[in-house]
Design a protein around this motif. Structure first.
Motif, PDB file in Angstrom:
ATOM      1  N   ILE A 374      84.745  29.554 -37.812  1.00 22.64           N
ATOM      2  CA  ILE A 374      86.180  29.366 -37.491  1.00 22.64           C
ATOM      3  C   ILE A 374      86.288  27.870 -38.349  1.00 22.64           C
ATOM      4  CG2 ILE A 374      87.939  28.499 -35.647  1.00 22.64           C
ATOM      5  CD1 ILE A 374      86.102  29.975 -33.518  1.00 22.64           C
ATOM      6  N   PRO A 375      87.388  27.927 -39.176  1.00 21.62           N
ATOM      7  CA  PRO A 375      87.591  26.772 -39.852  1.00 21.62           C
ATOM      8  C   PRO A 375      88.119  25.499 -38.821  1.00 21.62           C
ATOM      9  CG  PRO A 375      88.850  28.581 -40.874  1.00 21.62           C
ATOM     10  CD  PRO A 375      88.201  28.927 -39.435  1.00 21.62           C
ATOM     11  N   THR A 376      87.479  24.190 -39.039  1.00 20.43           N
ATOM     12  CA  THR A 376      88.248  23.244 -38.407  1.00 20.43           C
ATOM     13  C   THR A 376      89.616  22.825 -38.940  1.00 20.43           C
ATOM     14  OG1 THR A 376      87.107  21.636 -39.637  1.00 20.43           O
ATOM     15  CG2 THR A 376      85.798  22.226 -37.904  1.00 20.43           C
ATOM     16  N   VAL A 377      90.332  22.090 -38.155  1.00 14.99           N
ATOM     17  CA  VAL A 377      91.581  21.402 -38.704  1.00 14.99           C
ATOM     18  C   VAL A 377      91.275  20.838 -40.198  1.00 14.99           C
ATOM     19  CG1 VAL A 377      93.587  19.764 -38.513  1.00 14.99           C
ATOM     20  CG2 VAL A 377      92.566  21.140 -36.465  1.00 14.99           C
ATOM     21  N   ARG A 378      90.291  20.333 -40.008  1.00 12.10           N
ATOM     22  CA  ARG A 378      89.794  19.497 -41.417  1.00 12.10           C
ATOM     23  C   ARG A 378      89.656  20.657 -42.491  1.00 12.10           C
ATOM     24  NH1 ARG A 378      84.857  17.359 -43.579  1.00 12.10           N
ATOM     25  NH2 ARG A 378      85.413  15.786 -45.253  1.00 12.10           N
ATOM     26  N   GLY A 379      88.993  21.670 -42.095  1.00  7.14           N
ATOM     27  CA  GLY A 379      88.459  22.555 -42.965  1.00  7.14           C
ATOM     28  C   GLY A 379      89.922  23.339 -43.513  1.00  7.14           C
ATOM     29  N   LEU A 380      90.864  23.497 -42.657  1.00  6.59           N
ATOM     30  CA  LEU A 380      92.074  24.394 -43.100  1.00  6.59           C
ATOM     31  C   LEU A 380      92.790  23.362 -43.974  1.00  6.59           C
ATOM     32  CD1 LEU A 380      93.192  25.523 -39.445  1.00  6.59           C
ATOM     33  CD2 LEU A 380      92.460  27.073 -41.737  1.00  6.59           C
ATOM     34  N   ALA A 381      92.725  21.989 -43.835  1.00 10.68           N
ATOM     35  CA  ALA A 381      93.314  20.886 -44.723  1.00 10.68           C
ATOM     36  C   ALA A 381      92.423  21.051 -46.090  1.00 10.68           C
ATOM     37  CB  ALA A 381      93.552  19.741 -44.136  1.00 10.68           C
ATOM     38  N   LEU A 382      91.345  21.357 -46.111  1.00  8.73           N
ATOM     39  CA  LEU A 382      90.376  21.194 -47.257  1.00  8.73           C
ATOM     40  C   LEU A 382      89.914  22.659 -47.674  1.00  8.73           C
ATOM     41  CD1 LEU A 382      88.603  17.921 -46.461  1.00  8.73           C
ATOM     42  CD2 LEU A 382      90.409  18.261 -47.851  1.00  8.73           C
ATOM     43  N   THR A 383      90.650  23.740 -47.855  1.00 15.95           N
ATOM     44  CA  THR A 383      90.288  25.016 -47.761  1.00 15.95           C
ATOM     45  C   THR A 383      89.621  25.167 -49.319  1.00 15.95           C
ATOM     46  OG1 THR A 383      92.173  25.911 -46.622  1.00 15.95           O
ATOM     47  CG2 THR A 383      90.987  27.346 -48.102  1.00 15.95           C
ATOM     48  N   ASN A 384      90.049  24.549 -50.506  1.00 13.35           N
ATOM     49  CA  ASN A 384      89.495  24.711 -51.656  1.00 13.35           C
ATOM     50  C   ASN A 384      88.024  24.001 -51.641  1.00 13.35           C
ATOM     51  OD1 ASN A 384      91.795  25.998 -52.723  1.00 13.35           O
ATOM     52  ND2 ASN A 384      92.656  23.961 -53.611  1.00 13.35           N
ATOM     53  N   GLU A 385      87.865  22.696 -50.916  1.00 13.93           N
ATOM     54  CA  GLU A 385      86.655  22.216 -50.885  1.00 13.93           C
ATOM     55  C   GLU A 385      85.725  23.200 -50.052  1.00 13.93           C
ATOM     56  OE1 GLU A 385      89.304  20.947 -50.678  1.00 13.93           O
ATOM     57  OE2 GLU A 385      89.261  19.003 -51.974  1.00 13.93           O
ATOM     58  N   LEU A 386      86.038  23.647 -49.011  1.00 17.17           N
ATOM     59  CA  LEU A 386      85.487  24.398 -48.321  1.00 17.17           C
ATOM     60  C   LEU A 386      84.767  25.467 -48.966  1.00 17.17           C
ATOM     61  CD1 LEU A 386      84.214  25.445 -45.390  1.00 17.17           C
ATOM     62  CD2 LEU A 386      86.610  26.424 -44.956  1.00 17.17           C
ATOM     63  N   LEU A 387      85.581  26.274 -49.973  1.00 14.17           N
ATOM     64  CA  LEU A 387      84.890  27.493 -50.614  1.00 14.17           C
ATOM     65  C   LEU A 387      84.270  27.052 -51.886  1.00 14.17           C
ATOM     66  CD1 LEU A 387      88.691  29.387 -51.110  1.00 14.17           C
ATOM     67  CD2 LEU A 387      86.506  30.110 -49.606  1.00 14.17           C
ATOM     68  N   LEU A 388      84.039  25.802 -52.372  1.00  8.99           N
ATOM     69  CA  LEU A 388      83.340  25.419 -53.275  1.00  8.99           C
ATOM     70  C   LEU A 388      81.881  25.694 -53.293  1.00  8.99           C
ATOM     71  CD1 LEU A 388      84.887  22.002 -54.648  1.00  8.99           C
ATOM     72  CD2 LEU A 388      84.810  24.013 -55.882  1.00  8.99           C
ATOM     73  N   SER A 389      81.617  25.563 -51.871  1.00  7.71           N
ATOM     74  CA  SER A 389      79.959  25.843 -51.739  1.00  7.71           C
ATOM     75  C   SER A 389      79.591  27.482 -52.009  1.00  7.71           C
ATOM     76  CB  SER A 389      79.614  25.245 -50.388  1.00  7.71           C
ATOM     77  OG  SER A 389      80.269  26.005 -49.257  1.00  7.71           O
ATOM     78  N   PHE A 390      80.660  28.289 -51.561  1.00  3.79           N
ATOM     79  CA  PHE A 390      80.386  29.670 -51.462  1.00  3.79           C
ATOM     80  C   PHE A 390      80.363  30.221 -52.935  1.00  3.79           C
ATOM     81  CE2 PHE A 390      81.893  28.906 -47.185  1.00  3.79           C
ATOM     82  CZ  PHE A 390      80.852  29.433 -46.369  1.00  3.79           C
ATOM     83  N   MET A 391      81.181  29.298 -53.903  1.00  5.66           N
ATOM     84  CA  MET A 391      81.655  29.748 -55.070  1.00  5.66           C
ATOM     85  C   MET A 391      80.340  29.326 -55.823  1.00  5.66           C
ATOM     86  SD  MET A 391      84.482  28.523 -57.712  1.00  5.66           S
ATOM     87  CE  MET A 391      85.838  28.945 -56.613  1.00  5.66           C
ATOM     88  N   ALA A 392      79.545  28.098 -55.505  1.00  5.40           N
ATOM     89  CA  ALA A 392      78.451  27.803 -56.178  1.00  5.40           C
ATOM     90  C   ALA A 392      77.306  28.686 -55.879  1.00  5.40           C
ATOM     91  CB  ALA A 392      78.057  26.292 -55.749  1.00  5.40           C
ATOM     92  N   ASP A 393      77.254  29.296 -54.902  1.00  3.93           N
ATOM     93  CA  ASP A 393      76.217  30.157 -54.757  1.00  3.93           C
ATOM     94  C   ASP A 393      76.466  31.367 -55.449  1.00  3.93           C
ATOM     95  OD1 ASP A 393      75.032  28.829 -52.558  1.00  3.93           O
ATOM     96  OD2 ASP A 393      75.798  30.047 -50.687  1.00  3.93           O
ATOM     97  N   GLU A 394      77.770  31.856 -55.719  1.00  4.45           N
ATOM     98  CA  GLU A 394      78.004  32.953 -56.621  1.00  4.45           C
ATOM     99  C   GLU A 394      77.503  32.589 -57.881  1.00  4.45           C
ATOM    100  OE1 GLU A 394      81.860  35.182 -58.400  1.00  4.45           O
ATOM    101  OE2 GLU A 394      81.658  34.516 -56.165  1.00  4.45           O
ATOM    102  N   ILE A 395      77.851  31.398 -58.468  1.00  2.87           N
ATOM    103  CA  ILE A 395      77.440  31.356 -59.835  1.00  2.87           C
ATOM    104  C   ILE A 395      75.987  31.105 -60.025  1.00  2.87           C
ATOM    105  CG2 ILE A 395      77.758  29.177 -61.466  1.00  2.87           C
ATOM    106  CD1 ILE A 395      80.358  28.695 -60.361  1.00  2.87           C
ATOM    107  N   ALA A 396      75.431  30.516 -59.218  1.00  2.39           N
ATOM    108  CA  ALA A 396      73.836  30.341 -59.003  1.00  2.39           C
ATOM    109  C   ALA A 396      73.195  31.819 -59.140  1.00  2.39           C
ATOM    110  CB  ALA A 396      73.426  29.580 -57.948  1.00  2.39           C
ATOM    111  N   ALA A 397      73.736  32.845 -58.210  1.00  3.89           N
ATOM    112  CA  ALA A 397      73.136  33.991 -58.182  1.00  3.89           C
ATOM    113  C   ALA A 397      73.455  35.044 -59.120  1.00  3.89           C
ATOM    114  CB  ALA A 397      73.728  34.689 -56.927  1.00  3.89           C
ATOM    115  N   SER A 398      74.175  34.555 -60.196  1.00  7.04           N
ATOM    116  CA  SER A 398      74.671  35.462 -61.460  1.00  7.04           C
ATOM    117  C   SER A 398      73.851  34.842 -62.585  1.00  7.04           C
ATOM    118  CB  SER A 398      75.993  35.297 -61.788  1.00  7.04           C
ATOM    119  OG  SER A 398      76.886  34.089 -61.942  1.00  7.04           O
ATOM    120  N   ALA A 399      73.411  33.603 -62.458  1.00  7.08           N
ATOM    121  CA  ALA A 399      72.779  32.788 -63.717  1.00  7.08           C
ATOM    122  C   ALA A 399      71.534  33.587 -64.059  1.00  7.08           C
ATOM    123  CB  ALA A 399      72.586  31.581 -63.157  1.00  7.08           C
TER     124      ALA A 399
END
Length: 399
Positions: A374-399
């Protein structure tokens, strides 16, 4: 993440239909949707309805076995430029090709101008049971700055008419952070919207999108501190009025959340027909998830609707991209998502998310409750930042 990471069979999600009617009277300077200005009297309804049916027939081959329709969303453009007879014909066509559930939610977007308002009764009779009205503001000065062609009075009259006609499910689109708007004006807009008695309010900040007149000649928007105060004060006011925030910018009274949009945000399936419409389909037999996009320009779409050339894009979502696609939607929901739903909709093990989830939990962007993330209120306000870690995993996995 590799193909070997796919550990389960995909399950069949609910099915919705999105229909895009691309014309409007005048293109607003902030709008980046696929819409094209056209006089209502010059819209050729019959050829476009025929194209929609041809497009649907082609998509049914991609769908395979017919599945019950949970929701229909008719968007645009300004769908209320189409006559009630045309909307009725469209819905009959959809029902002829696919089974509808008895409680299928059928939403149509409408503008609050007098021309469209006079047609509301016909839309209700045609089968539309949920109306989404693009108010944006009740302040005439702000409406003019936004390039809207209705007044605040028109908006109030339209909502009153919709109630009288029997639209029990009614969404109002309302923006804040408008050029020259202050906090009191934003709150006044919201209070007037609440007083009109809708059961759903989409309340979102004006953003400057690329390739729009506002991007070419940016208006002066309120400073960030004022925007933050607008968002917070309006969110509190909506809560006090009985509206639950269930998505970043969506607020609903109990039982009134938009089922069609919830299907998007939980990685459900939907056919997308019409110029520029997007779709997503799950093929459980092959294990593929497909994304489709139709030709954007109306004339090109009309010329190709009965052929494979109507597809501007038709691509499989590879397993490596599924986590981010799922999370980009599900993490907008205030109740988050169940890990089991993630497994069912992606055929991937939730264990592959644990490292990124742990980092987001540590940063206070997420919380975990039993099987739910569940996103916190802070997480909802920072959705892009929240997704960055998952995006980094995808980039690393495809390298």
């Amino acid at each position: 993440m590799t193909e070997q990471a796919v550990q389960d069979r995909l399950t069949t999600p609910p099915l919705g239909i999105y229909v895009h009617l691309p014309w409007c009277v005048r293109k607003c300077p902030y709008c980046d949707f696929n819409s094209h200005a056209r006089n209502p009297g010059l819209i050729s309804e019959s050829p476009y309805l025929a194209a929609l049916e041809a497009d649907l027939r082609q998509d049914l081959a991609l769908l395979g076995t017919p599945r019950p329709v949970h929701s229909v969303f008719i968007g645009g453009g300004t769908p209320s430029l189409f006559s009630p007879e045309a909307i009725g014909q469209l819905l009959k066509t959809l029902r002829r090709h696919l089974p509808f559930r008895p409680d299928t939610e059928i939403t149509m977007e409408a503008n609050p101008g007098t021309f469209e308002r006079e047609r509301f009764h016909g839309y209700r009779a045609a089968g539309v049971n949920r109306l989404s009205v693009g108010i944006q503001s009740f302040n005439d000065t702000h409406l003019q700055r936004l390039g809207r062609i209705h007044s605040g009075h028109d908006a109030s009259q339209a909502i009153s008419a919709a109630h009288e006609i029997g639209f029990d499910h009614l969404n109002l689109d309302l923006m804040y952070g408008l050029p020259g708007q202050d906090l009191n004006e934003a709150l006044a807009d919201l209070e007037q919207a609440i007083d009109l008695g809708p059961d759903h309010i989409s309340h979102y900040q004006l953003t400057i999108e690329p390739n729009t007149p506002f991007a070419q000649r940016p208006p002066r928007l309120p400073p960030d501190e004022t925007l933050w105060r607008m968002e917070r004060r309006c969110r509190v006011a909506l809560g006090r009025a009985g509206f639950k925030r269930y998505e970043v910018s969506a607020f609903a009274r109990p039982g009134a959340a938009c089922r069609h949009n919830l299907n998007y945000w939980t990685f459900g399936d939907y056919l997308g027909i019409g110029a520029g419409a997007h779709g997503k389909l799950t093929d459980t037999a092959s294990g593929h998830i497909w994304r489709t996009r139709k030709q954007s320009h109306p004339q090109r779409y009309l010329a190709t609707a009965s052929t494979t050339a109507r597809l501007a894009d038709h691509e499989a979502v590879p397993p490596i991209a599924r986590p981010l696609e799922f999370l980009m939607n599900a993490l907008r929901l205030t109740d988050g998502f169940r890990l089991e739903l993630y497994r069912q909709r992606t055929a991937l093990s939730p264990e592959l998310l644990l490292q990124s989830l742990a980092a987001a939990l540590s940063d206070g962007l997420l919380r975990q409750q039993a099987d739910s993330v569940i996103p916190t209120v802070r997480g909802l306000a920072l959705t892009n930042e929240l997704l960055l870690s998952f995006m980094a995993d995808e980039i690393a996995a495809s390298a």
